[in-house]
Design a protein around this motif. Structure first.
Motif, PDB file in Angstrom:
ATOM      1  N   MET A   1       0.844  -1.194   0.000  1.00 25.72           N
ATOM      2  CA  MET A   1       0.000   0.000   0.000  1.00 25.72           C
ATOM      3  C   MET A   1       0.884   1.250   0.000  1.00 25.72           C
ATOM      4  O   MET A   1       1.767   1.395   0.831  1.00 25.72           O
ATOM      5  CB  MET A   1      -0.924  -0.002   1.228  1.00 25.72           C
ATOM      6  N   THR A   2       0.627   2.157  -0.912  1.00 22.01           N
ATOM      7  CA  THR A   2       1.448   3.352  -1.050  1.00 22.01           C
ATOM      8  C   THR A   2       1.090   4.382   0.026  1.00 22.01           C
ATOM      9  O   THR A   2      -0.022   4.356   0.580  1.00 22.01           O
ATOM     10  CB  THR A   2       1.246   3.975  -2.431  1.00 22.01           C
ATOM     11  N   PRO A   3       2.002   5.323   0.306  1.00 25.79           N
ATOM     12  CA  PRO A   3       1.692   6.391   1.273  1.00 25.79           C
ATOM     13  C   PRO A   3       0.463   7.214   0.889  1.00 25.79           C
ATOM     14  O   PRO A   3      -0.302   7.647   1.754  1.00 25.79           O
ATOM     15  CB  PRO A   3       2.963   7.243   1.264  1.00 25.79           C
ATOM     16  N   THR A   4       0.281   7.418  -0.421  1.00 26.98           N
ATOM     17  CA  THR A   4      -0.895   8.178  -0.869  1.00 26.98           C
ATOM     18  C   THR A   4      -2.188   7.453  -0.515  1.00 26.98           C
ATOM     19  O   THR A   4      -3.170   8.074  -0.062  1.00 26.98           O
ATOM     20  CB  THR A   4      -0.826   8.406  -2.393  1.00 26.98           C
ATOM     21  N   MET A   5      -2.186   6.130  -0.720  1.00 25.32           N
ATOM     22  CA  MET A   5      -3.378   5.358  -0.377  1.00 25.32           C
ATOM     23  C   MET A   5      -3.657   5.422   1.120  1.00 25.32           C
ATOM     24  O   MET A   5      -4.811   5.553   1.541  1.00 25.32           O
ATOM     25  CB  MET A   5      -3.205   3.909  -0.825  1.00 25.32           C
ATOM     26  N   ARG A   6      -2.612   5.342   1.924  1.00 27.80           N
ATOM     27  CA  ARG A   6      -2.804   5.419   3.373  1.00 27.80           C
ATOM     28  C   ARG A   6      -3.397   6.770   3.770  1.00 27.80           C
ATOM     29  O   ARG A   6      -4.262   6.857   4.648  1.00 27.80           O
ATOM     30  CB  ARG A   6      -1.473   5.187   4.093  1.00 27.80           C
ATOM     31  N   LEU A  10      -6.974   7.444   5.515  1.00 25.74           N
ATOM     32  CA  LEU A  10      -7.085   8.215   6.754  1.00 25.74           C
ATOM     33  C   LEU A  10      -8.140   9.308   6.616  1.00 25.74           C
ATOM     34  O   LEU A  10      -8.957   9.520   7.532  1.00 25.74           O
ATOM     35  CB  LEU A  10      -5.730   8.835   7.099  1.00 25.74           C
ATOM     36  N   ILE A  11      -8.158   9.974   5.468  1.00 29.51           N
ATOM     37  CA  ILE A  11      -9.166  11.012   5.229  1.00 29.51           C
ATOM     38  C   ILE A  11     -10.566  10.390   5.199  1.00 29.51           C
ATOM     39  O   ILE A  11     -11.514  10.928   5.790  1.00 29.51           O
ATOM     40  CB  ILE A  11      -8.878  11.750   3.904  1.00 29.51           C
ATOM     41  N   ALA A  12     -10.693   9.234   4.542  1.00 30.41           N
ATOM     42  CA  ALA A  12     -11.989   8.559   4.467  1.00 30.41           C
ATOM     43  C   ALA A  12     -12.473   8.156   5.854  1.00 30.41           C
ATOM     44  O   ALA A  12     -13.656   8.349   6.199  1.00 30.41           O
ATOM     45  CB  ALA A  12     -11.894   7.330   3.563  1.00 30.41           C
ATOM     46  N   ALA A  37     -20.984   9.719   2.861  1.00 25.77           N
ATOM     47  CA  ALA A  37     -21.024   9.290   1.464  1.00 25.77           C
ATOM     48  C   ALA A  37     -19.734   9.650   0.731  1.00 25.77           C
ATOM     49  O   ALA A  37     -19.190   8.855  -0.045  1.00 25.77           O
ATOM     50  CB  ALA A  37     -22.225   9.919   0.761  1.00 25.77           C
ATOM     51  N   VAL A  38     -19.218  10.860   0.993  1.00 27.01           N
ATOM     52  CA  VAL A  38     -17.959  11.268   0.364  1.00 27.01           C
ATOM     53  C   VAL A  38     -16.816  10.382   0.841  1.00 27.01           C
ATOM     54  O   VAL A  38     -15.949   9.973   0.052  1.00 27.01           O
ATOM     55  CB  VAL A  38     -17.663  12.750   0.675  1.00 27.01           C
ATOM     56  N   GLY A  39     -16.808  10.061   2.121  1.00 32.13           N
ATOM     57  CA  GLY A  39     -15.778   9.173   2.647  1.00 32.13           C
ATOM     58  C   GLY A  39     -15.811   7.794   2.010  1.00 32.13           C
ATOM     59  O   GLY A  39     -14.766   7.232   1.656  1.00 32.13           O
ATOM     60  N   MET A  40     -17.014   7.254   1.833  1.00 29.72           N
ATOM     61  CA  MET A  40     -17.132   5.938   1.200  1.00 29.72           C
ATOM     62  C   MET A  40     -16.700   5.982  -0.254  1.00 29.72           C
ATOM     63  O   MET A  40     -16.024   5.070  -0.744  1.00 29.72           O
ATOM     64  CB  MET A  40     -18.586   5.451   1.317  1.00 29.72           C
ATOM     65  N   LEU A  41     -17.083   7.040  -0.969  1.00 29.70           N
ATOM     66  CA  LEU A  41     -16.657   7.189  -2.362  1.00 29.70           C
ATOM     67  C   LEU A  41     -15.135   7.253  -2.446  1.00 29.70           C
ATOM     68  O   LEU A  41     -14.522   6.581  -3.300  1.00 29.70           O
ATOM     69  CB  LEU A  41     -17.273   8.457  -2.961  1.00 29.70           C
ATOM     70  N   ASP A 241      -7.601  -1.708   5.744  1.00 28.38           N
ATOM     71  CA  ASP A 241      -7.778  -0.977   7.007  1.00 28.38           C
ATOM     72  C   ASP A 241      -9.061  -0.164   7.043  1.00 28.38           C
ATOM     73  O   ASP A 241      -9.772  -0.134   8.056  1.00 28.38           O
ATOM     74  CB  ASP A 241      -6.580  -0.050   7.250  1.00 28.38           C
ATOM     75  N   VAL A 242      -9.372   0.515   5.949  1.00 30.18           N
ATOM     76  CA  VAL A 242     -10.528   1.409   5.968  1.00 30.18           C
ATOM     77  C   VAL A 242     -11.825   0.619   6.081  1.00 30.18           C
ATOM     78  O   VAL A 242     -12.804   1.088   6.691  1.00 30.18           O
ATOM     79  CB  VAL A 242     -10.535   2.309   4.706  1.00 30.18           C
TER      80      VAL A 242
END
Length: 470
Positions: A1-6, A10-12, A37-41, A241-242
């Motif tokens: 998993m890349t740092p960007t994905m993490r 985290l934002i989600a 909804a935005v977090g799930m998207l 994780d999410v």
């Protein structure tokens, strides 16, 4: 998993937490829903693109199709059918967890047998088993809840009364636990997982089918928790994780809501958990309760009654939702408050067919949140209330909850509207509520019945009030 994905995860996760916090109050509920909804998207897009599962164009296509489906449902599913919709969504979450866990098990089996990969750990097997078990129970349990809320005839068929049901349920639960243990030892055994899923589907049906319709709001809350727990377990299966965070949030909030609902209905949480709610005698017959005691009234008489009142409490119920009378009751609220009458709304935790049903309806009609009072807050005020208007509610104002120790609503805390000086009930007929029992309130000395559709009846009362004060 890349740092960007993490970072995206985290934002989600943060949006999920803020979303659930927003849902704790009607005033912030819309914003909370949008944040969730935005977090799930964000979580879904990050997963699909970050792992290279599909192309960007497929993601866009999915978003368009999903948005069209969502808009269609939002515009066409009536508010009265929203509880059924929630039940179906819970079921979809459960079956999705079951299928995803099964797909991951199959992939691990292929890698182990044909690519020489190491065998998965026991933790993988247990997580997979729990996904299948909870997901299966959630799916069929939600379908039964949907059928009961939809009042489908076949769900009350006598053939569903299974002899020695508790023994059968206990045996099925034991077999499911045994299958989970088996997967901990053989994490990639598809036969064990298939058997577990079948057992879980049957178990979900048997746990939910005996529960009465009056207890469905509690069941919906519990199934919502189950769907979250199934998702969390699936997060461990696919190492996401999410998904673990989102599932845990839904699962824990669902459990908390279920406990609140149990307290509101005087039900045992253990009974809900194992599907042993409801039952009992129905108490006196309708003819014994109503014979020669019902006092009908007219909109004109009620207008005179309201004109002389100082304090009015409105108690909304499912009948208000069916008649779509929320705007008519808002007009009544406006007319009364303009003439100096104190008006509040008494909201029972299980009014309607799901938690918050009445709050949403009233908020849709732009009735101030400040006048929507919960049961514990409004009950002490009925002793000095001039008029209580019960619109389509039944079980939540039924005195038998206090008086009949063996009925289906025995011990359930109710709105003590019978203590008011005058009670006005708007109903089409004397038909029973979801619990299927008569309501002595309708035959009480201080009760007046206006037999009409809630919307039409309120509109006629509003017209009579307008004529009276000219």
């Amino acid at each position: 998993m890349t740092p960007t994905m993490r970072l995206m995860y985290l934002i989600a996760a943060s949006l999920f937490i803020l979303g659930i916090k927003g849902l704790s109050h009607p005033r912030t509920a819309v914003r909370g829903n949008i944040l969730g909804a935005v977090g799930m998207l964000l979580a879904i897009v990050t997963t699909l693109i970050g792992y290279g599962i599909v192309s960007v164009w497929v993601v866009w296509a999915g978003m368009v199709i999903g948005s069209v489906a969502g808009v269609y449902l939002a515009l066409n599913v009536p508010m009265t059918a929203m509880p059924q919709m929630v039940a179906l969504l819970n079921g979809f979450g459960g079956i999705a967890s079951l299928l995803v866990a099964g797909a991951e098990l199959w992939l691990q089996l292929k890698e182990t047998q044909f690519e020489g990969a190491a065998s998965p750990t026991a933790a993988f097997g247990v997580s997979t088993g729990l996904s299948g078990l909870i997901g299966g129970v959630t799916f069929t349990g939600s379908l039964v809840a949907f059928a009961k809320l939809q009042e489908l005839k076949w769900i009350d068929n006598p053939q569903f009364v299974i002899p020695n049901r508790n023994l059968v349920v206990g045996l099925l639960a034991l077999l499911c636990v045994t299958a989970v243990v088996g997967l901990s030892r053989e994490p990639t055994n598809p036969l064990i997982y298939a058997v577990l899923c079948v057992l879980a589907l049957v178990l979900g049906f048997l746990l939910t089918v005996p529960i009465g319709g009056a207890d469905m709001p509690v069941v919906i809350a519990l199934l919502n928790s189950y769907s979250g727990l199934a998702a969390a377990a699936t997060g461990f299966v696919i190492n996401n994780d999410v998904l673990v965070i989102a599932g845990s949030l839904v699962g824990s909030s669902g459990i908390i809501l279920t406990r609140i609902m149990c307290k509101a209905m005087n039900r045992s949480f253990i009974n809900v958990l194992f599907g042993t709610m409801g039952g009992g005698d129905t108490g006196p017959k309708a003819d014994e309760v109503y014979a020669g005691k019902i006092k009908s009234t007219t909109p004109e008489e009620l207008a005179i009654l309201f004109e002389s009142a100082r304090r009015v409490v409105v108690v909304p119920g499912y009948g208000l939702a069916v008649a779509q009378a929320q705007h008519a009751v808002r007009d009544l609220y406006n007319k009364l408050t303009q003439h100096g009458v104190e008006v509040e709304f008494g909201i029972h935790p299980v009014a309607g067919r799901m938690p918050g049903h009445m709050n949403v309806l009233l908020a849709e009609a732009e009735i101030p949140y400040e006048v929507m009072k919960e049961m514990d807050e409004i009950n002490p005020t009925f002793d000095f209330t001039d008029v209580v208007v019960v619109i389509g509610a039944n079980d939540v104002v039924n005195p038998l909850a206090r008086e009949n120790n063996n009925g289906p609503i025995a011990g359930m805390p109710i709105l003590d509207v019978d203590k008011a000086r005058t009670v006005v009930v708007l109903k089409r007929s004397l038909s029973p509520g979801f619990a299927g029992i008569p309501n002595p309130l309708f035959a009480a000395d201080n009760t007046l019945m206006l037999f009409a559709d809630a919307k039409k009846g309120l509109q006629e009362i509003n017209t009579a009030l307008t004529e009276l004060v000219r």
